[in-house]
Design an enzyme around this catalytic site. Structure first.
Site, mmCIF file in Angstrom:
data_model
loop_
_atom_site.group_PDB
_atom_site.id
_atom_site.type_symbol
_atom_site.label_atom_id
_atom_site.label_comp_id
_atom_site.label_asym_id
_atom_site.label_seq_id
_atom_site.Cartn_x
_atom_site.Cartn_y
_atom_site.Cartn_z
ATOM 1 N N CYS A 232 0.861 -1.045 0.003
ATOM 2 C CA CYS A 232 -0.121 0.010 0.063
ATOM 3 C C CYS A 232 0.798 1.540 -0.163
ATOM 4 O O CYS A 232 0.378 2.439 -0.183
ATOM 5 C CB CYS A 232 -0.708 -0.191 1.072
ATOM 6 S SG CYS A 232 -1.932 -1.410 1.112
ATOM 7 N N CYS B 298 -12.667 0.595 8.684
ATOM 8 C CA CYS B 298 -11.581 0.222 7.742
ATOM 9 C C CYS B 298 -11.805 1.059 6.294
ATOM 10 O O CYS B 298 -13.104 1.547 6.108
ATOM 11 C CB CYS B 298 -12.042 -1.447 7.153
ATOM 12 S SG CYS B 298 -12.278 -2.589 8.518
ATOM 13 N N SER B 299 -10.839 1.146 6.028
ATOM 14 C CA SER B 299 -10.773 2.135 4.473
ATOM 15 C C SER B 299 -11.551 1.103 3.722
ATOM 16 O O SER B 299 -11.433 0.004 3.643
ATOM 17 C CB SER B 299 -9.572 2.348 3.998
ATOM 18 O OG SER B 299 -8.596 1.204 4.012
ATOM 19 N N LYS C 47 -9.915 6.480 4.666
ATOM 20 C CA LYS C 47 -11.109 6.184 5.127
ATOM 21 C C LYS C 47 -12.526 6.695 4.239
ATOM 22 O O LYS C 47 -13.248 5.856 3.953
ATOM 23 C CB LYS C 47 -11.491 6.558 6.586
ATOM 24 C CG LYS C 47 -12.785 6.098 7.196
ATOM 25 C CD LYS C 47 -13.049 4.830 7.277
ATOM 26 C CE LYS C 47 -14.503 4.407 7.502
ATOM 27 N NZ LYS C 47 -15.102 4.221 6.159
ATOM 28 N N HIS D 14 -9.261 4.049 -0.880
ATOM 29 C CA HIS D 14 -7.806 3.657 -0.806
ATOM 30 C C HIS D 14 -7.637 2.648 -1.761
ATOM 31 O O HIS D 14 -7.500 1.279 -1.784
ATOM 32 C CB HIS D 14 -7.848 2.870 0.526
ATOM 33 C CG HIS D 14 -6.415 2.092 0.858
ATOM 34 N ND1 HIS D 14 -5.370 2.980 0.417
ATOM 35 C CD2 HIS D 14 -6.008 1.307 1.672
ATOM 36 C CE1 HIS D 14 -4.073 2.067 0.810
ATOM 37 N NE2 HIS D 14 -4.657 1.232 1.544
#
Lengths: 386, 351, 135
Positions: free
Chosen positions: A83, A208-209, A330, A334
């Site tokens: 990421c 969670c994103s 978020k 992402h």
């Protein structure tokens, strides 16, 4: 080493973009950046992408993107650091310009995640395949372990901790609601988070994103050359990168992101600044707990104080150090390989003073922190208005 | 030269289902099953357990009691009718995990419920013949019984392992005997999930004929009478059969009780009488004589007479004891979970 | 097809084979070629202990497809009695738990057990390895 400036930015809308392919996303963002910069050519290009191979059975992105961007024969590099692929691509582009090897470099990041592939499984490839993902652990699971360890270490009652985590998401959605490119530009409440589905205890869906398609791109050139293209020179003042253990179990302190601290230390040193000199930051809030731990490792708050800081509003848009003005991973979304580059785009918007409703007052120096895995790789960049 | 058991161990999964829970599923009367078959509850393997993992745990405990270097074990045999692969040995996984490979002879045995005693018999014979210093025989099963069949009340999971050798014996083998005929009382064809059985035919001509013939032959051979034995273990397809076999042979219930595990464990098929023996060794005293007779449909019985040595006192606490494992840490399942655990629910292919 | 990959890791998954740095004594699991602590490249064989305590854990509600039938799965970072840390699944738990915090405490003692980790579909191989369970 030459001073380097960011002279152009571009990004796609982030979201569930069923009608846009991997290459279309990249090219759209890259064309916007080229147009924004006003350059008539690029000397080389970088493509940050985590796992197009698993998501779309497509590797060899350097050639693919150069070809479809109409830049045949330009040297192109694909950069992967999970990421943190975008952040690392940006660092390499910066190094290439700083070194004098090239003058005008395009750095883009892209991820096409809605392809029918199992995104949890694709992302799990960023963990230790033999000793983590093999066992069924997922990324929400890894960060959930960090969260539980954090709660235990700092002895925070569950209900208070649960609310602190939720407040990270609430703040980022508040900011994201002001970002036209955000995937989820909606305001939420603490109740939205704590009543959402459990994903990996204690993390819930709204910790969670999301899974996102999107791309972002920037154009770099030497500061000297930048004057030809713009009056607002935004200089890359500091760049730091670091690695740490791939497996979370091997980390000396599970709650402390040493990789972020190391990358930040290097970036601060290069820029000749301290955490106090940073006006605002874009950080890697892949999960709510991550933002808390990252703000501690960046030196904004003491270890163990990051959760309280969110509670006290210190990271809000009008707080002492606004964090994730874009909405963060978020709310903005992402698309993993694009995230690090999209963070740079937000820094530039803020430093140019074009961030609209989410504009930070007197934003002169911003920091972008991008992270791979459960804290195995990270980049930190400091941008400032000259 | 004396040959006997130098280490033994059993493993009991933590999950259970009660007879009532199964009975209500199929419209049976739980009381009549409890009273008629003397079955109350049974063990269920966890979703991550199979004959291989059960064998490993039992073997690990046997090694703890034996206190020997695993590399000295020359053969490892697993008897089961639920080997996880139709083709590919269970024993290689267990031997590799225990650190016995590569200088070892491995085989998987199958002979309905007597595959375990068969593994013991061959392991014992190797040591007796002087082929190797130690050999291990294991009986383990995650037994199958068709939903709604009477077998479902008994088919359970568990197993036991025995290491045979000539030094540091805890129970010497005095006599062995096997009684075998071709008697098709119970079978499972290739590719079938569940075994079939011939109802009452599994009683007199199958179980009783073989168990009693084997026991009588051993008693004749040794000149020992029922009262000479401290304990006896007979294969336990249900609670009733072993008690009746014991009674016919002149044994009292007290002699059978320590190894009469089926009412609360169920029938662990290849693990049944070996686990009864293990449970008995947990409480046996030096000098005790123990008779064990297995039964496997198809059909045959393997019998052993053991004499317990002084060393039993030293080793028994070196690994978990059977009744402690059976009584503690129980997790009860309802029938839905049991069906899922045992793979009795039709799923989409990707699951 | 997982077979070749699984085969390579058998010593670790089945027997917990680690290595120990001859210079600084650090235990590495999985074994390493370079000691991350002191840089030494000399090691001795070492077998991990099989008891320890839970350092942190989580309940994965949406596991990968190979683990779907077992969901939710509980995973933990376990500190073994020699201080080595490993990640593993916590097994032998009640199949339905309202509040996991009530049955799993950070610091709880565990033992390692040998279990099936997953099976490669209906027809593929079974993959075995270590898990832990509460003592």
């Amino acid at each position: 080493m030459r001073d380097v400036a960011v002279i152009g930015i571009g990004m796609t809308k982030f979201g569930e973009l069923w009608n846009k392919s991997l290459r279309e996303l990249f090219v759209e963002a890259a064309l916007k950046a080229i147009k924004d910069a006003g350059v008539d050519h690029i000397d080389s290009m970088y493509v940050g992408c985590m796992t197009s191979g698993l998501f779309a059975q497509q590797e060899h992105l350097g050639a693919l993107m150069a070809d479809y961007l109409g830049q045949k024969h330009v040297p192109a590099y694909r950069v992967e650091s999970a990421c943190a692929s975008g952040g690392l691509a940006f660092r390499l582009g910066f190094i290439e310009v700083a070194s004098g090897m090239s003058d005008i470099v395009l750095v883009g990041g892209v991820e096409k995640m809605h392809t029918g592939a199992d995104s949890t499984a694709c992302l799990a490839a960023a963990a230790d395949a033999e000793y983590e993902s093999f066992l069924g652990i997922t990324f929400p699971g890894l960060y959930a372990m960090i969260a539980n360890a954090y709660k235990e270490k700092y002895n925070i009652p569950f209900d208070r901790f649960r609310k602190q985590l939720a407040l990270v998401a609430v703040k980022n959605h508040e900011n994201g609601s002001k970002n036209p490119n955000a995937q989820f530009p909606i305001k939420i409440t603490v109740d939205t988070v704590v009543n959402s589905t459990l994903v990996a205890d204690p993390l819930r869906l709204f910790d969670c994103s999301p899974v996102t398609d999107g791309a972002a791109a920037v154009i770099l050139c030497p500061v000297e050359l930048a004057k030809k293209y713009t009056d607002t020179i935004i200089k890359v003042a500091g760049s730091g990168a670091a690695t740490s253990t791939i497996a979370l179990a091997q980390r000396d302190d599970i709650t402390y992101l040493d990789v972020v601290a190391k990358a930040a230390e290097r970036a601060y040193k290069m820029a000749g600044v301290t955490p106090k000199d940073i006006d605002f930051a874009e950080v890697h809030d892949c999960f709510t707990i991550a933002e808390i731990c990252v703000t501690e490792a960046l030196g904004f708050f003491e270890p163990g104080k990051g959760a309280e800081a969110v509670e006290a509003g210190k990271t809000a848009l009008d707080g002492e150090i606004p964090v994730n003005t874009s909405g963060g991973l978020k709310a903005k979304g992402h698309p993993v390989g694009a995230t690090g580059v999209a963070q740079i785009c937000e820094l530039v918007e803020q430093l140019r003073g074009t961030a609209g409703d989410r504009q930070v007052k007197n934003a002169k120096r911003g920091l972008a922190q991008n992270m791979g895995g459960s804290g195995a790789s990270s980049t930190v960049h400091i941008l400032e208005v000259l | 030269m004396a040959v006997g058991i130098v280490g033994y161990g059993s493993y009991v999964p933590r999950y259970r289902i009660k007879v009532e829970e199964i009975a209500k599923q199929w419209g049976d009367n739980a009381e009549s099953i409890k009273n008629g078959l003397l079955l109350y509850e049974k063990t269920v393997p966890g979703m991550d357990e199979d004959t291989i993992t059960i064998s490993y745990m039992a073997a690990k405990y046997a090694l703890q009691r034996a206190g020997i270097d695993p590399k000295e074990i020359g053969a490892l045999y697993i008897g089961s009718e639920s080997h996880p692969y139709a083709v590919k040995p269970s024993g290689t996984v267990v031997a590799e995990a225990l650190g016995i490979t590569p200088d070892v002879h491995i085989a998987d045995f199958e002979f309905a419920c007597k595959a375990g005693s068969e593994a013991m018999f061959v392991a014992y014979s190797h040591v007796k013949a002087g082929n190797m210093k130690y050999a291990m025989g294991i009986g383990a099963d995650t037994s199958q019984g068709a939903p709604g069949d009477a077998l479902e009340y008994s088919a359970a999971a568990g197993g036991s392992a025995f290491i045979f050798g000539t030094e540091n014996i805890v129970a010497e083998v005095l006599y062995t005997y096997s009684f075998t005929t071709d008697t098709p009382d119970f079978w499972r064809r290739e590719h079938e999930f569940y075994p079939q059985h011939a109802g009452r035919f599994t009683g007199e001509p199958a179980y009783f004929r073989h168990v009693l013939s084997c026991a009588r032959a051993l008693m004749d051979m040794s000149g020992l009478k029922a009262e000479d034995f401290a304990y006896a273990i007979f294969h336990m397809p249900n609670g009733k059969f072993p008690l009746r076999a014991g009674k016919i042979l002149g044994f009292k219930k007290e002699q059978l009780e320590p190894g009469w595990i089926v009412p609360w464990q169920g029938n662990t098929y290849s693990g049944s009488s070996p686990t009864g023996l293990s449970a008995t060794l947990d409480i046996a005293k030096p000098g005790d004589l123990i008779l064990m007779v297995s039964f496997g449909s198809g059909a045959g019985s393997d019998g052993f007479i053991f004499k317990v040595t002084e060393r039993i006192e030293e080793v028994r606490d070196k690994a978990p004891k059977f009744w402690d494992m059976l009584k503690n840490n129980k997790i009860y399942l309802d029938y839905g979970l049991y069906a899922k655990f045992r793979g009795k629910i039709i799923l989409r292919p990707e699951l | 097809m997982l077979t070749p990959r699984v085969y390579k890791e058998i010593p670790q998954r089945y027997r917990l084979e680690a290595n120990k740095c001859k210079k600084c004594g650090r235990v590495n699991f999985p074994p390493r070629l370079v000691c991350p602590n002191c840089g030494s490249q000399e090691f001795e064989d070492y077998r991990l202990p099989t008891t320890g305590k839970i350092l942190t854990y989580t309940v994965v509600r949406t596991p990968p497809v190979d683990f779907k039938l077992q969901k939710p799965i509980v995973l933990a970072i376990v500190e073994l009695e020699d201080g080595t840390r490993i990640m593993c699944q916590v097994t032998d738990l009640p199949p339905y738990v309202e509040n996991y915090d009530e049955i799993i405490k950070i610091g709880a003692p565990v033992e390692l057990v040998f279990r099936k980790i997953f099976s490669e579909g209906e027809a593929g191989i079974h993959v075995y390895g270590y898990k832990c369970r509460l003592i």
